[in-house]
Write a protein that holds these residues in place. Sequence first.
Motif, PDB file in Angstrom:
ATOM      1  N   GLU A 177       0.836  -1.200   0.000  1.00 56.52           N
ATOM      2  CA  GLU A 177       0.000   0.000   0.000  1.00 56.52           C
ATOM      3  C   GLU A 177       0.872   1.252   0.000  1.00 56.52           C
ATOM      4  OE1 GLU A 177      -4.024  -1.393   2.329  1.00 56.52           O
ATOM      5  OE2 GLU A 177      -2.197  -1.170   3.511  1.00 56.52           O
ATOM      6  N   ILE A 178       1.943   1.226   0.792  1.00 54.48           N
ATOM      7  CA  ILE A 178       2.867   2.366   0.824  1.00 54.48           C
ATOM      8  C   ILE A 178       3.518   2.553  -0.541  1.00 54.48           C
ATOM      9  CG2 ILE A 178       4.999   3.250   1.853  1.00 54.48           C
ATOM     10  CD1 ILE A 178       4.214   1.675   4.402  1.00 54.48           C
ATOM     11  N   ASP A 179       3.940   1.437  -1.144  1.00 56.28           N
ATOM     12  CA  ASP A 179       4.556   1.504  -2.471  1.00 56.28           C
ATOM     13  C   ASP A 179       3.589   2.085  -3.496  1.00 56.28           C
ATOM     14  OD1 ASP A 179       6.743   0.329  -1.329  1.00 56.28           O
ATOM     15  OD2 ASP A 179       6.458  -1.640  -2.237  1.00 56.28           O
ATOM     16  N   ALA A 180       2.313   1.724  -3.367  1.00 57.55           N
ATOM     17  CA  ALA A 180       1.312   2.207  -4.321  1.00 57.55           C
ATOM     18  C   ALA A 180       1.144   3.719  -4.235  1.00 57.55           C
ATOM     19  CB  ALA A 180      -0.027   1.512  -4.071  1.00 57.55           C
ATOM     20  N   VAL A 181       1.240   4.265  -3.023  1.00 57.72           N
ATOM     21  CA  VAL A 181       1.112   5.716  -2.847  1.00 57.72           C
ATOM     22  C   VAL A 181       2.363   6.431  -3.349  1.00 57.72           C
ATOM     23  CG1 VAL A 181       0.880   7.583  -1.165  1.00 57.72           C
ATOM     24  CG2 VAL A 181      -0.460   5.492  -0.892  1.00 57.72           C
ATOM     25  N   ARG A 182       3.543   5.885  -3.006  1.00 55.46           N
ATOM     26  CA  ARG A 182       4.799   6.553  -3.343  1.00 55.46           C
ATOM     27  C   ARG A 182       5.234   6.295  -4.779  1.00 55.46           C
ATOM     28  NH1 ARG A 182       9.466   5.123  -0.588  1.00 55.46           N
ATOM     29  NH2 ARG A 182      10.214   7.224  -1.115  1.00 55.46           N
ATOM     30  N   GLY A 183       4.833   5.154  -5.336  1.00 59.26           N
ATOM     31  CA  GLY A 183       5.226   4.826  -6.695  1.00 59.26           C
ATOM     32  C   GLY A 183       6.608   4.217  -6.807  1.00 59.26           C
ATOM     33  N   VAL A 184       7.220   3.898  -5.659  1.00 57.27           N
ATOM     34  CA  VAL A 184       8.549   3.269  -5.651  1.00 57.27           C
ATOM     35  C   VAL A 184       8.584   2.221  -4.555  1.00 57.27           C
ATOM     36  CG1 VAL A 184       9.769   5.296  -6.541  1.00 57.27           C
ATOM     37  CG2 VAL A 184       9.462   5.021  -4.079  1.00 57.27           C
ATOM     38  N   ASN A 185       9.608   1.367  -4.600  1.00 56.42           N
ATOM     39  CA  ASN A 185       9.785   0.347  -3.572  1.00 56.42           C
ATOM     40  C   ASN A 185      10.238   0.998  -2.269  1.00 56.42           C
ATOM     41  OD1 ASN A 185      11.100  -1.744  -1.920  1.00 56.42           O
ATOM     42  ND2 ASN A 185      10.775  -3.068  -3.691  1.00 56.42           N
ATOM     43  N   SER A 186       9.544   0.692  -1.181  1.00 60.25           N
ATOM     44  CA  SER A 186       9.819   1.338   0.105  1.00 60.25           C
ATOM     45  C   SER A 186      10.499   0.411   1.113  1.00 60.25           C
ATOM     46  CB  SER A 186       8.501   1.857   0.713  1.00 60.25           C
ATOM     47  OG  SER A 186       7.841   2.733  -0.161  1.00 60.25           O
ATOM     48  N   GLU A 187      10.960  -0.738   0.662  1.00 59.28           N
ATOM     49  CA  GLU A 187      11.514  -1.721   1.600  1.00 59.28           C
ATOM     50  C   GLU A 187      12.683  -1.156   2.403  1.00 59.28           C
ATOM     51  OE1 GLU A 187      13.205  -6.330   1.695  1.00 59.28           O
ATOM     52  OE2 GLU A 187      12.747  -5.363  -0.211  1.00 59.28           O
ATOM     53  N   ALA A 188      13.667  -0.555   1.726  1.00 65.41           N
ATOM     54  CA  ALA A 188      14.847  -0.031   2.409  1.00 65.41           C
ATOM     55  C   ALA A 188      14.476   1.106   3.363  1.00 65.41           C
ATOM     56  CB  ALA A 188      15.884   0.448   1.398  1.00 65.41           C
ATOM     57  N   THR A 189      13.535   1.953   2.932  1.00 70.49           N
ATOM     58  CA  THR A 189      13.110   3.069   3.772  1.00 70.49           C
ATOM     59  C   THR A 189      12.404   2.566   5.025  1.00 70.49           C
ATOM     60  OG1 THR A 189      12.800   4.379   1.758  1.00 70.49           O
ATOM     61  CG2 THR A 189      11.849   5.245   3.777  1.00 70.49           C
ATOM     62  N   LEU A 190      11.562   1.556   4.882  1.00 66.27           N
ATOM     63  CA  LEU A 190      10.882   0.986   6.037  1.00 66.27           C
ATOM     64  C   LEU A 190      11.884   0.348   7.004  1.00 66.27           C
ATOM     65  CD1 LEU A 190       7.787  -0.608   4.268  1.00 66.27           C
ATOM     66  CD2 LEU A 190       7.731   1.238   5.952  1.00 66.27           C
ATOM     67  N   ASP A 191      12.886  -0.328   6.454  1.00 69.43           N
ATOM     68  CA  ASP A 191      13.918  -0.925   7.312  1.00 69.43           C
ATOM     69  C   ASP A 191      14.634   0.156   8.122  1.00 69.43           C
ATOM     70  OD1 ASP A 191      13.336  -3.455   6.455  1.00 69.43           O
ATOM     71  OD2 ASP A 191      14.959  -3.560   4.981  1.00 69.43           O
ATOM     72  N   ASN A 192      14.901   1.299   7.479  1.00 77.11           N
ATOM     73  CA  ASN A 192      15.565   2.411   8.153  1.00 77.11           C
ATOM     74  C   ASN A 192      14.706   2.956   9.284  1.00 77.11           C
ATOM     75  OD1 ASN A 192      15.864   5.660   8.188  1.00 77.11           O
ATOM     76  ND2 ASN A 192      17.857   4.716   7.833  1.00 77.11           N
ATOM     77  N   LEU A 193      13.404   3.109   9.038  1.00 81.15           N
ATOM     78  CA  LEU A 193      12.492   3.618  10.065  1.00 81.15           C
ATOM     79  C   LEU A 193      12.327   2.621  11.197  1.00 81.15           C
ATOM     80  CD1 LEU A 193       9.774   5.229   7.751  1.00 81.15           C
ATOM     81  CD2 LEU A 193      11.488   6.430   9.140  1.00 81.15           C
ATOM     82  N   LEU A 194      12.368   1.328  10.875  1.00 81.96           N
ATOM     83  CA  LEU A 194      12.302   0.305  11.909  1.00 81.96           C
ATOM     84  C   LEU A 194      13.541   0.373  12.801  1.00 81.96           C
ATOM     85  CD1 LEU A 194      10.944  -2.727   9.853  1.00 81.96           C
ATOM     86  CD2 LEU A 194       9.793  -1.682  11.819  1.00 81.96           C
ATOM     87  N   GLU A 195      14.705   0.562  12.197  1.00 79.04           N
ATOM     88  CA  GLU A 195      15.941   0.663  12.964  1.00 79.04           C
ATOM     89  C   GLU A 195      15.923   1.869  13.889  1.00 79.04           C
ATOM     90  OE1 GLU A 195      19.247   0.703  10.305  1.00 79.04           O
ATOM     91  OE2 GLU A 195      18.909  -1.350   9.592  1.00 79.04           O
ATOM     92  N   ARG A 196      15.317   2.943  13.439  1.00 77.73           N
ATOM     93  CA  ARG A 196      15.220   4.159  14.259  1.00 77.73           C
ATOM     94  C   ARG A 196      14.086   4.058  15.287  1.00 77.73           C
ATOM     95  NH1 ARG A 196      17.299   9.105  11.812  1.00 77.73           N
ATOM     96  NH2 ARG A 196      18.582   8.602  10.010  1.00 77.73           N
ATOM     97  N   ARG A 197      13.327   2.979  15.214  1.00 78.03           N
ATOM     98  CA  ARG A 197      12.227   2.703  16.149  1.00 78.03           C
ATOM     99  C   ARG A 197      11.121   3.758  16.061  1.00 78.03           C
ATOM    100  NH1 ARG A 197      14.879   1.419  21.901  1.00 78.03           N
ATOM    101  NH2 ARG A 197      12.727   0.829  22.337  1.00 78.03           N
ATOM    102  N   LEU A 198      10.980   4.357  14.867  1.00 80.11           N
ATOM    103  CA  LEU A 198       9.887   5.299  14.638  1.00 80.11           C
ATOM    104  C   LEU A 198       8.622   4.574  14.185  1.00 80.11           C
ATOM    105  CD1 LEU A 198      11.864   8.154  12.869  1.00 80.11           C
ATOM    106  CD2 LEU A 198      10.935   8.174  15.194  1.00 80.11           C
ATOM    107  N   ILE A 199       8.781   3.370  13.631  1.00 80.07           N
ATOM    108  CA  ILE A 199       7.647   2.524  13.279  1.00 80.07           C
ATOM    109  C   ILE A 199       7.915   1.115  13.789  1.00 80.07           C
ATOM    110  CG2 ILE A 199       7.093   3.871  11.207  1.00 80.07           C
ATOM    111  CD1 ILE A 199       8.338   1.577   9.554  1.00 80.07           C
ATOM    112  N   ARG A 200       6.874   0.296  13.796  1.00 76.91           N
ATOM    113  CA  ARG A 200       7.013  -1.101  14.194  1.00 76.91           C
ATOM    114  C   ARG A 200       6.059  -1.937  13.359  1.00 76.91           C
ATOM    115  NH1 ARG A 200       4.073  -0.118  19.985  1.00 76.91           N
ATOM    116  NH2 ARG A 200       1.965   0.209  19.190  1.00 76.91           N
ATOM    117  N   ILE A 201       6.286  -3.243  13.374  1.00 80.68           N
ATOM    118  CA  ILE A 201       5.386  -4.158  12.689  1.00 80.68           C
ATOM    119  C   ILE A 201       4.208  -4.433  13.616  1.00 80.68           C
ATOM    120  CG2 ILE A 201       5.130  -6.486  11.764  1.00 80.68           C
ATOM    121  CD1 ILE A 201       8.102  -6.345  10.988  1.00 80.68           C
TER     122      ILE A 201
END
Length: 203
Positions: free
Chosen positions: A108-132
């Motif tokens: 869903e995130i990829d659909a909004v942004r139009g690009v692959n967000s995997e690396a960006t999500l991993d970065n936000l997970l590492e910063r503990r700003l998001i979680r699964i």
Amino acid sequence: MPKPIDVVEALLFASDVPLEAERIREVLDLENLAAARELVGELVARYEAEARGPAIMEAGGGWRMVTRPELAPWLVRLARARTRVRLSRPALETLAIVAYKQPVSRPEIDAVRGVNSEATLDNLLERRLIRIGGRKDAPGRPFVYETTREFLVAFGLRDPAELPKIEGDLVIPELAAEAAPVDGEAQAQQDPGPGGAQQPAGS
């Protein structure tokens, strides 16, 4: 012996996370949560009356000691001497989508942004700003993401409801994958098996 309000001040100064009323009650052995909140209220009033450099702010379900906004120019000067990794534009973009549409999956995130967000999500997970936050009830059972307490603290919010209002709705395009068969079904439809070419149903 120090006064309870002075102990609360020391706790807020020493804590690197928002201090909850229950934690204050436990440390000071207070009768109830109302007594803890009353002490914090007295401390807030003291800081406001004396216009000190620090202030007490409620965020992320507790209270923390921060600097007053009007002192920001001097803090910026101090920060210039430090090397600090800031969130990139893709990271902020992805974080905003998670914050406003949570729980939300990577497709869903990829659909909004139009690009692959995997690396960006991993970065936000590492910063503990998001979680699964679990898995989406959809083909492939993708993970869904949501913001964390650290996100609330970083942006000075009590809860996600305090996010700035935006005009219109952030619409997530309908995903083709939602209607597509899962891998096993697709393989079953394409693989003719040991009998050779696929035969029409009923033949």
